[in-house]
Design a protein around this motif. Structure first.
Motif, PDB file in Angstrom:
ATOM      1  N   ARG A  77      -5.942  22.456  12.133  1.00 44.60           N
ATOM      2  CA  ARG A  77      -5.404  21.210  11.883  1.00 44.60           C
ATOM      3  C   ARG A  77      -3.805  21.387  10.692  1.00 44.60           C
ATOM      4  O   ARG A  77      -3.257  22.170  10.048  1.00 44.60           O
ATOM      5  N   LEU A  78      -2.655  20.813  11.410  1.00 49.52           N
ATOM      6  CA  LEU A  78      -1.780  20.802  10.975  1.00 49.52           C
ATOM      7  C   LEU A  78      -1.767  20.257   9.387  1.00 49.52           C
ATOM      8  O   LEU A  78      -1.831  18.996   9.559  1.00 49.52           O
ATOM      9  N   ASP A  79      -1.217  21.035   8.729  1.00 51.72           N
ATOM     10  CA  ASP A  79      -1.240  20.484   6.603  1.00 51.72           C
ATOM     11  C   ASP A  79      -0.055  20.356   6.449  1.00 51.72           C
ATOM     12  O   ASP A  79       0.349  19.387   5.399  1.00 51.72           O
ATOM     13  N   THR A  80       0.890  20.897   7.246  1.00 50.47           N
ATOM     14  CA  THR A  80       2.958  20.683   5.815  1.00 50.47           C
ATOM     15  C   THR A  80       3.617  19.870   7.219  1.00 50.47           C
ATOM     16  O   THR A  80       3.128  19.892   8.395  1.00 50.47           O
ATOM     17  N   MET A  81       4.316  19.855   6.837  1.00 57.43           N
ATOM     18  CA  MET A  81       5.775  18.932   6.674  1.00 57.43           C
ATOM     19  C   MET A  81       6.554  19.625   8.255  1.00 57.43           C
ATOM     20  O   MET A  81       6.797  18.826   9.143  1.00 57.43           O
ATOM     21  N   GLU A  82       6.128  20.960   7.903  1.00 56.40           N
ATOM     22  CA  GLU A  82       7.015  21.452   8.487  1.00 56.40           C
ATOM     23  C   GLU A  82       6.197  21.640   9.957  1.00 56.40           C
ATOM     24  O   GLU A  82       6.916  21.946  11.129  1.00 56.40           O
ATOM     25  N   TRP A 137       4.293  19.529  11.856  1.00 56.73           N
ATOM     26  CA  TRP A 137       4.319  18.470  12.538  1.00 56.73           C
ATOM     27  C   TRP A 137       5.704  18.393  12.622  1.00 56.73           C
ATOM     28  O   TRP A 137       6.145  17.813  13.625  1.00 56.73           O
ATOM     29  N   GLU A 138       7.205  18.397  11.621  1.00 57.55           N
ATOM     30  CA  GLU A 138       8.411  18.526  12.463  1.00 57.55           C
ATOM     31  C   GLU A 138       7.991  19.426  13.398  1.00 57.55           C
ATOM     32  O   GLU A 138       8.830  19.820  14.649  1.00 57.55           O
ATOM     33  N   TRP A 139       7.722  20.649  13.649  1.00 59.16           N
ATOM     34  CA  TRP A 139       7.831  21.846  14.620  1.00 59.16           C
ATOM     35  C   TRP A 139       6.701  21.514  15.881  1.00 59.16           C
ATOM     36  O   TRP A 139       8.112  21.044  17.106  1.00 59.16           O
ATOM     37  N   LEU A 140       5.753  20.472  16.160  1.00 62.59           N
ATOM     38  CA  LEU A 140       5.512  19.522  16.748  1.00 62.59           C
ATOM     39  C   LEU A 140       6.039  19.017  17.400  1.00 62.59           C
ATOM     40  O   LEU A 140       6.049  18.689  18.603  1.00 62.59           O
ATOM     41  N   LEU A 141       6.889  17.825  16.629  1.00 58.53           N
ATOM     42  CA  LEU A 141       8.059  16.910  17.276  1.00 58.53           C
ATOM     43  C   LEU A 141       8.895  17.393  17.872  1.00 58.53           C
ATOM     44  O   LEU A 141       9.003  16.551  18.955  1.00 58.53           O
ATOM     45  N   GLU A 142       9.810  18.673  17.665  1.00 58.05           N
ATOM     46  CA  GLU A 142      10.262  19.345  17.721  1.00 58.05           C
ATOM     47  C   GLU A 142      10.098  19.391  19.826  1.00 58.05           C
ATOM     48  O   GLU A 142      10.972  19.747  20.879  1.00 58.05           O
ATOM     49  N   ASP A 143       8.482  20.284  19.867  1.00 56.82           N
ATOM     50  CA  ASP A 143       8.295  20.526  20.834  1.00 56.82           C
ATOM     51  C   ASP A 143       7.967  20.189  21.487  1.00 56.82           C
ATOM     52  O   ASP A 143       7.863  19.828  22.961  1.00 56.82           O
TER      53      ASP A 143
END
Length: 999
Positions: A586-591, A593-599
């Motif tokens: 599971r995604l825990d860090t801000m980075e 989730w930012e990576w997911l948004l970018e993708d």
């Protein structure tokens, strides 16, 4: 006398004591030829020299019989037996009948001559022992003094050079049996000698002897024994005979042999020691070439069934084909190809398969190709195709040409079929061995366009969800075409790709589009369309890697199917945003989730590219909304706040959209919650999710509803016995006031906490809803009434009356449905409490009934007034009784009593309502006797109604009925109608608290 001593010496002499000298010395002193010949016949030893001496002596002693037999034959000139042989059996038979000794000597001579031939053969066999064997049988002069030589090897360690039988066995056994033994023991040089020296006897059984050779024996060891054919005669070649004696002896002539055989009974019993064996069918004449070829085939089958050694069978067939045996070429090809399969394919840890020629012949070419490559690895596949598969394919092409059905595309077609059905890892090895940068001679697939068609078919036809690196390797092997094109060509290529998406979509006729089907589709495409397809493939591969990274992989064909389906893209985007936060990693860090948004934005498509991504039909705002929804569903509210309200403006959304998504996510958490307590679990997430957007009325109402749900859970409300009510049941309840009713009915003290219950009602969505508040107060009052807490019931009813009166005063018109509904609830509740017999505060009861008279509708006025009149009468009677027993005091007049009990407002309201009821207000209504007159008038009016009010609920009702029976003894019609009305009114208020309809 001396002669008899030699007889005795010979009989007593053992075989071990025999020597060449004593054989000649003893037998030479005996003059009886018949006895000496028989003695030589009976003695069998394993020493070659001694046995030769015995045979020579015996043959010499049988020579005299020829002279006697030859003189008796007509036409005989006494010549040598080798030149004159008897041909007439009759005279010879008469002679042997009278001279049985000569007949026996003839028989013995024939046997001894045969033994001499075999002795010579045995001597030759010893010379032809297999290499590496030591000699065991020596001559009679062998030095035995060195038998105990300490330097000699151990006897057990010294292999034997002796044939597989002793000399005595060889002399007496059937020679065919000896040939079988030599063949089985692989004494092939000895067998060759045996066949040469005794070809007259063994030639008819040559194939039976060859069949005795073990199947595992290399044919090179006995190739000189295998049959061959003559190209001139098309027949089996006959070997040259090398018999020991070119001409047979006279005793071996057919007439002599048959005559002796018929006369054997004349002398002593059985003299034959031949070993009887089963003889096969003889083949005296040479076989035809076809028959010899059939034997080679049968020999191959025999070896296959016994050992399965393909190389041995191949060697036999190759020998036969090289020696003129026809019809072996195709068999040789099959064995050669099968040999490659068995011996040249990579080894595996598992037990090898049981390959047979029959199984090979049953396999079709694609199955053979798969078998050749079944144990290949990606590192060896290209080499195995070159050295195993390609020769087989060329053989198939050659056979097709020989059959008159040339098929030049056969090798290419079969190779392509294997590639299309091979795993991606294996296909990648083929494409890597076909790169355009390699020399053409080294490439497995030599044409670039064919290579691209195969690669597209393999990739888009694959179901793999994990092999993205392998797919990328295949893509990197493909040619990079630089084909300039205009917009029309690009549009045509995009149209082709769109039609391809329809082509790969499953249907009832084709549930799955296979790589072979796709190859048919890509076949007619020009190079320009193929180049465009490669550009699209590049985008799809990148998209596939992104989806796989976030645990939502899709097969490559999905990108074709969804290229024109926005709903499918939206569904996959939702899956991506939610599964990324809900997976094990599971995604825990801000980075993260930012990576997911970018993708996700990358899948939406590049602004500088004309090619759409996996989510190309979705707008950027929709992608952001889907991402934000997934972020909330993962419970990452702090990350959501940071992305929404940070200076970077990474997640720019309209506040209304943010509010809608937060409400939707909160309700999703709510509906999935197993407990209503908002301090933990999904309900906690549902509550905290509402802290993400800016405060608003909708957000406040939703948070209050969650608080109300948690409050309801604390009251242990059950949906069924033993099962607490779930949050989803609370939300789906149409009349949420019934939840309050269930709280009051399941908690005995809940009615005492009026403010708590009212706050619960407000948070259930009834804030500023006066009707709901009135109903709640009515339920509280009724619950207090059931608990016989009349004081609290009165106070609650009074508050309810004040609320209704304020509503009526502030309302524009009395016909407002809310006022009507609130008034209905209020007057019924007051009426219920005011007519309770166990409620002993008459003033409060009269006050409540007065309020009921004031609020109730006109068609119910007479019912309430009847109850009020009865209560007043009872009160007056009670007061009169108290006054009669007073020791002193002033007796009030009836007028004073009545005017004291009826509130002024009630009197005024009564006048108004009677006017509304279309009854003239009697003048006496304003007099002291107004109450009595009104009572009388009301009784006359209600006499025509089918019911009257009266009676109580529950235990109070039973008390009143008992009281009535005690006062009057029996119930009149008025009391029955009153009871009926009581039940009607009880039912009217009972629905608010979930009471049983049977009450």
């Amino acid at each position: 006398m001396a002669s008899s001593n030699f007889y005795t010496r010979w009989v007593e002499l053992t075989d071990d004591e025999l020597t060449v000298d004593n054989v000649q010395d003893i037998l030479g002193q005996i003059s009886d030829d018949s006895w000496v010949a028989a003695a030589c016949y009976d003695r069998l030893v394993d020493n070659v020299d001694i046995q030769r001496t015995l045979l020579q002596v015996g043959i010499k002693r049988t020579q005299s019989v020829f002279e006697r037999v030859n003189q008796l034959l007509p036409g005989s000139s006494g010549s040598d037996a080798n030149t004159e042989q008897p041909t007439d059996e009759y005279p010879l038979s008469e002679y042997f009948e009278s001279h049985s000794t000569d007949a026996q000597l003839c028989y013995i001579r024939k046997i001894l001559l045969e033994r001499m031939d075999r002795l010579n053969t045995f001597n030759e066999l010893r010379k032809e022992a297999p290499d590496g064997l030591e000699e065991e049988y020596g001559s009679a002069t062998e030095d035995v003094d060195w038998e105990d030589d300490p330097w000699a090897e151990e006897p057990s360690a010294r292999p034997s050079k002796a044939p597989p039988f002793t000399l005595s066995e060889f002399l007496t056994a059937d020679i065919l049996h000896s040939a079988y033994k030599l063949a089985f023991e692989r004494w092939f040089e000895g067998l060759r000698v045996l066949l040469e020296k005794h070809s007259k006897y063994l030639w008819p059984f040559r194939y039976a002897i060859l069949d005795s050779i073990p199947g595992y024996t290399p044919p090179s060891d006995y190739h000189f024994l295998l049959p061959s054919c003559s190209a001139v005669t098309n027949m089996e070649q006959t070997p040259t005979s090398k018999e020991w004696r070119l001409e047979p002896d006279w005793s071996e002539a057919p007439v002599v042999t048959s005559t002796v055989k018929s006369c054997r009974g004349l002398w002593d019993s059985d003299v034959s020691q031949d070993l009887a064996i089963t003889r096969p069918h003889p083949q005296d004449a040479p076989l035809s070439a076809e028959q010899v070829s059939a034997w080679y085939n049968s020999r191959v089958e025999a070896i296959m069934s016994s050992t399965g050694m393909i190389d041995t069978m191949l060697a036999i067939v190759q020998h036969g084909a090289s020696h003129g045996v026809p019809l072996l070429d195709e068999l040789g090809e099959e064995l050669s190809l099968l040999s490659r399969l068995v011996y040249d394919t990579p080894r595996s840890d598992k037990a090898d398969e049981d390959w047979t020629l029959a199984r090979w012949r049953e396999m079709d070419p694609p199955a053979v190709v798969r078998a050749y490559l079944s144990r290949s690895s990606p590192s060896t596949l290209a080499r195995d195709i070159s050295r195993l598969v390609m020769p087989y394919l060329f053989v198939l092409e050659s056979r097709a040409e020989r059959a008159g059905k040339p098929d030049p595309s056969l090798p290419t077609r079969l190779l392509h079929e294997y590639i299309l059905n091979a795993p991606l890892e294996m296909a990648a090895a083929v494409f890597e061995a076909s790169k355009p940068t390699l020399p053409p001679a080294q490439r497995l697939i030599k044409e670039d366009d064919v290579m691209v068609r195969l690669a597209l078919s393999c990739l888009y036809g694959s179901d793999s969800l994990t092999e993205w690196s392998t797919m990328s390797r295949i893509f990197e092997c493909l040619p990079a075409w630089d084909i300039p094109g205009d917009d029309s060509e690009e549009d045509a290529a995009d149209t082709t790709i769109a039609s391809l998406g329809t082509f790969v979509t499953p249907s009832t006729t084709r549930p799955r589009c296979t790589p072979s089907d796709l190859l048919i589709f890509f076949g007619p495409l020009p190079v320009s369309s193929l180049s465009r397809a490669l550009d699209i493939l590049d985008v799809h591969l990148e998209s596939g890697e992104i989806l796989s990274r976030w645990s939502v992989p899709a097969p490559l064909r999905w990108f074709l199917q969804s290229s024109g389906d926005a709903s499918e893209q939206r569904s996959w985007a939702n899956r991506m945003s939610r599964r990324a936060g809900g997976s094990e990693d599971r995604l825990d860090t801000m980075e993260d989730w930012e990576w997911l948004l970018e993708d996700m934005l990358k899948l939406n498509g590049r602004e500088d590219s004309k090619l759409q991504g996996a989510f190309g039909l979705l707008s950027r705002d929709e992608i952001l909304r889907i991402y934000f929804s997934g972020l909330l569903s993962a419970g990452k509210f702090d990350v959501a706040k940071t992305l929404l309200y940070s200076r970077k403006n990474q997640l720019v959304l309209d506040p209304q959209i943010i509010e809608d998504i937060c409400l939707s996510s909160s309700r999703e958490f709510y509906d999935n919650a197993s407990s209503g307590n908002y301090n933990f679990g999904d309900m906690k997430l549902a509550y905290e999710c509402l802290d993400v957007p800016m405060p608003s009325d909708r957000i406040t109402r939703e948070k209050e509803f969650i608080e109300a749900t948690s409050r309801l859970s604390s009251f242990n409300v059950m949906s069924r016995p033993g099962t607490p009510i779930s949050p989803i049941e609370i939300r789906l309840t149409k009349d949420r006031l019934s939840l309050v009713s269930r709280v009051l009915s399941s908690n005995s003290d809940a009615y005492k906490h009026t403010e708590v219950i009212l706050d619960l009602v407000y948070k259930l969505g009834f804030r500023n809803d006066i009707v709901a508040e009135v109903k709640t107060l009515a339920m509280l009052a009724d619950t207090a009434l059931q608990a016989e807490d009349f004081t609290r019931a009165y106070e609650t009813s009074k508050r309810m009356v004040d609320t209704v009166l304020n509503l009526r005063m502030s309302s524009i018109g009395m016909d407002d449905p809310k006022i009507v509904e609130a008034s209905e609830v209020c007057w019924v509740a007051c009426f219920q409490l005011g007519r309770q017999s166990e409620f002993d505060n008459t003033d409060q009861k009269l006050s409540l009934l007065g309020r009921a008279i004031e609020i109730c509708p006109s068609d119910r006025l007479h019912d309430v007034l009847t109850a009020w009149r009865r209560l007043e009468k009872e009160d007056i009677e009670a007061r009169e009784e108290r006054l009669l027993v007073r020791p002193s005091g002033v007796v009030e007049s009836d007028h004073q009593k009545r005017t004291k009990r009826i509130p002024e407002s009630a009197t005024e309201s009564l006048q108004t309502r009677l006017r509304n009821f279309h009854l003239p207000s009697p003048p006496l209504l304003n007099t002291p006797d107004a109450a009595a007159l009104a009572s009388k008038t009301f009784r006359s009016v209600t006499a025509n109604f089918p019911f009257s009010v009266g009676g109580q609920r529950g235990r109070s009702q039973l008390s009143q009925q008992g009281e009535g029976r005690s006062n009057s003894g029996s119930r009149g019609p008025e009391e029955d109608v009153s009871s009926q009305a009581s039940r009607v009114f009880s039912k009217g208020i009972g629905w608010l608290i979930g009471a049983d309809e049977n009450l």
